[in-house]
Each structure stands twice: as C-alpha cells, then as structure tokens.
Design an enzyme around this catalytic site. Structure first.
Site, PDB file in Angstrom:
ATOM      1  N   ASP A   8       0.839  -1.198   0.000  1.00 49.32           N
ATOM      2  CA  ASP A   8       0.000   0.000   0.000  1.00 49.32           C
ATOM      3  C   ASP A   8       0.876   1.251   0.000  1.00 49.32           C
ATOM      4  O   ASP A   8       1.985   1.234   0.552  1.00 49.32           O
ATOM      5  CB  ASP A   8      -0.895   0.027   1.236  1.00 49.32           C
ATOM      6  CG  ASP A   8      -1.982  -1.035   1.189  1.00 49.32           C
ATOM      7  OD1 ASP A   8      -2.261  -1.552   0.097  1.00 49.32           O
ATOM      8  OD2 ASP A   8      -2.537  -1.349   2.257  1.00 49.32           O
TER       9      ASP A   8
ATOM     10  N   TYR B  86       5.335  -8.482   8.885  1.00 42.60           N
ATOM     11  CA  TYR B  86       5.041  -7.056   8.968  1.00 42.60           C
ATOM     12  C   TYR B  86       5.125  -6.587  10.413  1.00 42.60           C
ATOM     13  O   TYR B  86       4.860  -7.343  11.354  1.00 42.60           O
ATOM     14  CB  TYR B  86       3.629  -6.750   8.478  1.00 42.60           C
ATOM     15  CG  TYR B  86       3.364  -7.038   7.029  1.00 42.60           C
ATOM     16  CD1 TYR B  86       3.556  -6.065   6.057  1.00 42.60           C
ATOM     17  CD2 TYR B  86       2.880  -8.295   6.624  1.00 42.60           C
ATOM     18  CE1 TYR B  86       3.291  -6.324   4.723  1.00 42.60           C
ATOM     19  CE2 TYR B  86       2.608  -8.554   5.294  1.00 42.60           C
ATOM     20  CZ  TYR B  86       2.820  -7.571   4.348  1.00 42.60           C
ATOM     21  OH  TYR B  86       2.561  -7.829   3.024  1.00 42.60           O
TER      22      TYR B  86
ATOM     23  N   ASP C   8      -7.253   2.175   7.561  1.00 43.63           N
ATOM     24  CA  ASP C   8      -5.960   2.788   7.893  1.00 43.63           C
ATOM     25  C   ASP C   8      -6.148   4.271   8.173  1.00 43.63           C
ATOM     26  O   ASP C   8      -7.256   4.813   8.068  1.00 43.63           O
ATOM     27  CB  ASP C   8      -4.922   2.549   6.782  1.00 43.63           C
ATOM     28  CG  ASP C   8      -5.355   3.114   5.430  1.00 43.63           C
ATOM     29  OD1 ASP C   8      -5.999   4.188   5.395  1.00 43.63           O
ATOM     30  OD2 ASP C   8      -5.037   2.501   4.397  1.00 43.63           O
TER      31      ASP C   8
ATOM     32  N   ARG D   9      -4.503  -4.636   7.414  1.00 39.76           N
ATOM     33  CA  ARG D   9      -5.549  -3.691   7.831  1.00 39.76           C
ATOM     34  C   ARG D   9      -6.772  -4.432   8.356  1.00 39.76           C
ATOM     35  O   ARG D   9      -7.345  -4.079   9.385  1.00 39.76           O
ATOM     36  CB  ARG D   9      -5.952  -2.805   6.651  1.00 39.76           C
ATOM     37  CG  ARG D   9      -4.966  -1.737   6.297  1.00 39.76           C
ATOM     38  CD  ARG D   9      -5.410  -0.997   5.055  1.00 39.76           C
ATOM     39  NE  ARG D   9      -5.346  -1.855   3.873  1.00 39.76           N
ATOM     40  CZ  ARG D   9      -6.134  -1.729   2.804  1.00 39.76           C
ATOM     41  NH1 ARG D   9      -7.082  -0.811   2.796  1.00 39.76           N
ATOM     42  NH2 ARG D   9      -5.979  -2.512   1.771  1.00 39.76           N
TER      43      ARG D   9
END
Length: 308
Positions: A47, A75, A89, A181
C-alpha cells in the site's frame, strides 16, 4: 521490425525499502530509472502508506518473480484503537468512534493468540482486487460497497511489541493474501472498540530479510556500475529453494536448443522443478520428465544465446 528496448540489460534482484506515500509501481519506476534498466518488475505490491521490503526484479530476474507471489511475509504495524475508518488505515475517513477498554499486556497477548492459525478474512473494499473488471478501491472511492467472499489465510505468529492506552504495536508473520488492515480491524472488534492501522512496514518476504534493503536515497548515492552491481542479488536467489542440478556440457547444449537433456535428473522425482547450472553459470529452470530426463522450462536469454 521490432523496436529496440531502451536502457541497459541489467539483471538481478534489488531489495528496495519502499518509502511511505509512494505506490509500489512509482517506487519501482524510480529504481528502474536509477539503474537505467531495460526491464523491471516487483513481486507483490505494498500500500502507498506502507514502507519496507519491496523486492524489485531487473531483466532476466522478472522471469522468476512469480515464485515470490506465494511467499509468506512479516510485517510490523501500529494499531490505533477506538477509531474506525472506511479504509482500515489512517488515510481513510473516520466512520465511528468507540470507547477503548482498559488494556493490559497479558489480555492483549491472549487476544492476539486467538488470531493465530487459519482464519477467514473478508478482503477490504480499499484493495486492488477486482469486481466485474473494476478494482475495489475505485468502487470504494465512489461510495460503493460490494459483497466480497471470505478467503482462508494463515497467521503464523502475532507478537505484541508495545502496548499503550489506546494503541499497540505488533509483528505478524502471515501467508500470502493476508490484509494486515483487516486483521487489525478484526482484532479491534474482538477488543470491543474497533481500530485501524496508522503504520505498516514489511520486514520480510519469502527468503529475503529487511536488513539488506536500500532506500531510493541510498541508490541515488551509488556512483559507478560496480557500486550498482553490488546492490543487486543474483537472479537465482529467487529460486534458491529448488534443488540444483549441474548439467554436463552436452546436457546444457541440448537445453539451449530446446531439447531435453537425457538421463541427467540425478534421482529427482518426475515433474519436479530444478535449478540448472553449467559450471558457475545459472541456465534457468528445468522439469524432470517421467523418463528421468530434464526438459527446459524457463531459461535465461543468455543461456539460449550461448548456443550460437
């Protein structure tokens, strides 16, 4: 007459540290221009808000980039609790605010443990998945919502790094197709207050660790071909998990002419893929036939040219 490709025949893999705010394609094109490479591609998007590891494949490496699409990833993310956004987000519009319960590390770790394993995850509207030929995020920006089928993904680990009054940080190791997310939103729902991510950084994808990443600024500081060459990993790192076969001179010659190399499978099972070498040179990939031969599957152009 075919048009001559502009740029240099650069081959290899760059571990790029994608900056925040840039799309994966924008970061890729900047790196390609810095190396003046004829051809470049990446192995899965990040993203624009996210930073971190984006393997960029130059030249011949693009032939093997698909081997990273199914790779597991690691992550680090920061989750803001009590505020729900339409995109999941910090870049989205706030759609709801809720009171955040009193958090303690033990309880939060227990909640995270509940998400480890195979889970069903509904892809977010703000994603590049397509519905009737259009990307979901395009529909989302028009205020539209469509039904999305849940997908089975795997969370191998979810480790709490820090805990604050209304936020926490965690490191997760997940299978392909996992949306961090959405994972954060689901954890927020499990805590009863909802949430969204305000930071996301990819630390690992497949065999590649983040320690070897280079930023675009660092790449701009490289001077000379030698410095750029040192920044690249060899093409065969993308298929290093496959078994290696060292071909004889006659076997390599057969492969270069598109023919199977007779009797060179060395006991590998039929239909298995293998990395092929002649001396120190990586030739590409072959597949083992039922007869125990090795047929060419995907060879480097330089290997084919070597038959001339």
């Amino acid at each position: 007459m075919a048009r001559r490709r502009r740029g240099l025949p650069v081959n290899g893999v760059l571990l790029l540290d994608k900056p925040q705010g840039a799309s994966s394609n924008h970061a890729l094109q900047r790196a390609r221009r810095l190396f003046q490479a004829q051809k470049a591609g990446h192995t899965g998007t990040l993203d624009p808000m996210a930073t971190g590891l984006l393997p960029v494949c130059f030249g011949e490496a693009t032939k093997f980039s698909s081997f990273l699409l199914d790779a597991d990833k690691v992550y680090r993310t920061r989750v803001e609790l009590g505020t729900i956004t339409d995109s999941g987000d910090a870049e989205g519009e706030v759609v709801e605010r809720r009171e955040v319960p009193v958090l303690d590390e033990a309880g939060l770790r227990e909640t995270l443990r509940g998400f480890i394993g195979e889970i069903d995850q509904v892809p977010p509207m703000y994603s590049a998945l397509k519905h009737q030929g259009r990307k979901l995020y395009e529909l989302a920006r028009e205020g539209k919502t469509v039904e999305r089928a849940a997908r089975r993904v795997t969370v191998y680990d979810a480790r709490l790094l820090a805990c604050e009054k209304a936020a926490f940080e965690m490191e997760v190791r997940v299978s392909k197709g996992t949306y961090i997310r959405t994972l954060a939103e689901d954890i927020g729902q499990a805590l009863g207050c909802g949430g969204h991510i305000s930071g996301l950084r990819r630390l690992k994808t497949g065999p590649f660790e983040g320690e070897g990443m280079l930023s675009l600024e660092a790449l701009e500081g490289l001077t000379g071909d030698a410095a750029q060459d040192e920044a690249l990993l060899p093409v065969d790192v993308l298929v290093a998990h496959l078994p290696r076969r060292d071909m004889s001179a006659s076997g390599a010659r057969c492969l270069r002419f598109g023919q199977a190399a007779t009797g060179e499978a060395g006991g590998l099972p039929a239909d298995s893929l293998t990395r092929l070498y002649h001396g120190d040179a990586f030739l590409g990939l072959g597949v083992v036939t039922a007869a125990g031969d090795i047929a060419p599957r995907r060879l480097l152009s330089s290997a084919v040219a070597g038959s001339a």
